[in-house]
Write a protein that holds these residues in place. Sequence first.
Motif, PDB file in Angstrom:
ATOM      1  N   UNK A 199       0.716  -1.278  -0.063  1.00  0.00           N
ATOM      2  CA  UNK A 199      -0.051   0.046   0.000  1.00  0.00           C
ATOM      3  C   UNK A 199       0.984   1.443  -0.105  1.00  0.00           C
ATOM      4  N   UNK A 200       0.622   2.097  -0.867  1.00  0.00           N
ATOM      5  CA  UNK A 200       1.471   3.241  -1.290  1.00  0.00           C
ATOM      6  C   UNK A 200       0.487   4.661  -0.732  1.00  0.00           C
ATOM      7  N   UNK A 201       0.211   5.482  -1.849  1.00  0.00           N
ATOM      8  CA  UNK A 201      -0.603   6.785  -1.826  1.00  0.00           C
ATOM      9  C   UNK A 201      -1.937   6.390  -1.545  1.00  0.00           C
ATOM     10  N   UNK A 202      -3.057   7.366  -1.141  1.00  0.00           N
ATOM     11  CA  UNK A 202      -4.418   7.086  -1.114  1.00  0.00           C
ATOM     12  C   UNK A 202      -4.833   8.176  -1.018  1.00  0.00           C
ATOM     13  N   UNK A 203      -6.183   7.902  -1.645  1.00  0.00           N
ATOM     14  CA  UNK A 203      -7.291   8.932  -1.488  1.00  0.00           C
ATOM     15  C   UNK A 203      -8.562   8.322  -1.080  1.00  0.00           C
ATOM     16  N   UNK A 204      -9.625   9.308  -0.922  1.00  0.00           N
ATOM     17  CA  UNK A 204     -10.986   8.953  -0.443  1.00  0.00           C
ATOM     18  C   UNK A 204     -11.927   9.684  -1.335  1.00  0.00           C
ATOM     19  N   UNK A 205     -13.158   8.682  -1.540  1.00  0.00           N
ATOM     20  CA  UNK A 205     -14.309   9.296  -2.261  1.00  0.00           C
ATOM     21  C   UNK A 205     -15.492   9.854  -1.631  1.00  0.00           C
ATOM     22  N   UNK A 206     -16.466  10.506  -2.039  1.00  0.00           N
ATOM     23  CA  UNK A 206     -17.469  10.925  -1.401  1.00  0.00           C
ATOM     24  C   UNK A 206     -18.555   9.993  -0.633  1.00  0.00           C
TER      25      UNK A 206
END
Length: 295
Positions: A199-206
């Motif tokens: 696991x590296x970078x990450x983002x989150x959705x609505x």
Amino acid sequence: MEQQKWKVVLDHTCLLGEGPVWDAASQSILWVDIEQGEIHRFSPEQKVHKTMKIGQMVGAIAPRASGGLIAALQGSFATVDMEKQTLHPIIDPEIHLPDNRFNDGKCDPAGRFWAGTMDYISGKKGAGSLYTLHTDMSVVTRIEGVSCSNGLAWSADHRTLYYIDTPTQQVVAYDYDPESGDIRNKRVVITIPASSGYPDGMTIDTDGMLWVACWDGWRVSRWDPSTGKLLQDILLPAAKITSCTFGGPGLRDLYITSAKTGLNAQQLKEQPLAGSLFVIKNTGFTGHLPFAFKG
């Protein structure tokens, strides 16, 4: 979402592409090439690509409310102006650790800049930390004993911080206090199987789902942090997928960075697109605008 929908954004490959962030003001995607010491900006509509050479490694960038960017460089936090091609160092919290460099970073809902470090010389475990740069330019250490500080994301209600220390194969969650920035009550919410990469970078959705880029995994994966379940795998034509973020019209496009550092001649031949910036248009999901640094 069909796997073949990914596209290469532009004809440029990074050695170690990382840290994509959408700039709403200019309708541009920004990202860094850590090892080349470059900040990149590309306007999808105007097809304009701009590069700023920093002269040292650059781990992460984020928009600054007063204009320009805040950055985590090889050792120090700094402000950056891509228009004037200038940078101004602020503070180096690890001046006593010359083998460390900053890796990933993002701003929190209150406008502080969070960025973490790692030992990039020998890869010594537990040599890094996660820091917060406050808006008055003071620094607080949040987490110690980090091996490779990576993805950060905040829940929509600003009460939970999600965080990745890559070698753990985990996404952990903390209770987060927006006013103070304090974190507590660490727990594991997702465990990434070794077969999917690191696991590296990450983002989150609505919807509150986490999108995790997988180094040596050829993929970005969408996970439900409330159940720990894998919802979707998006396969890509490069092994070292480093991070992702939403951008474009309505924040529905997913931009994905990758790397070619460390690949041998045969691997480079097999992965001609390694190091590219990819995009998946109209994912069917929506992201959040990045928080800006208020210092």
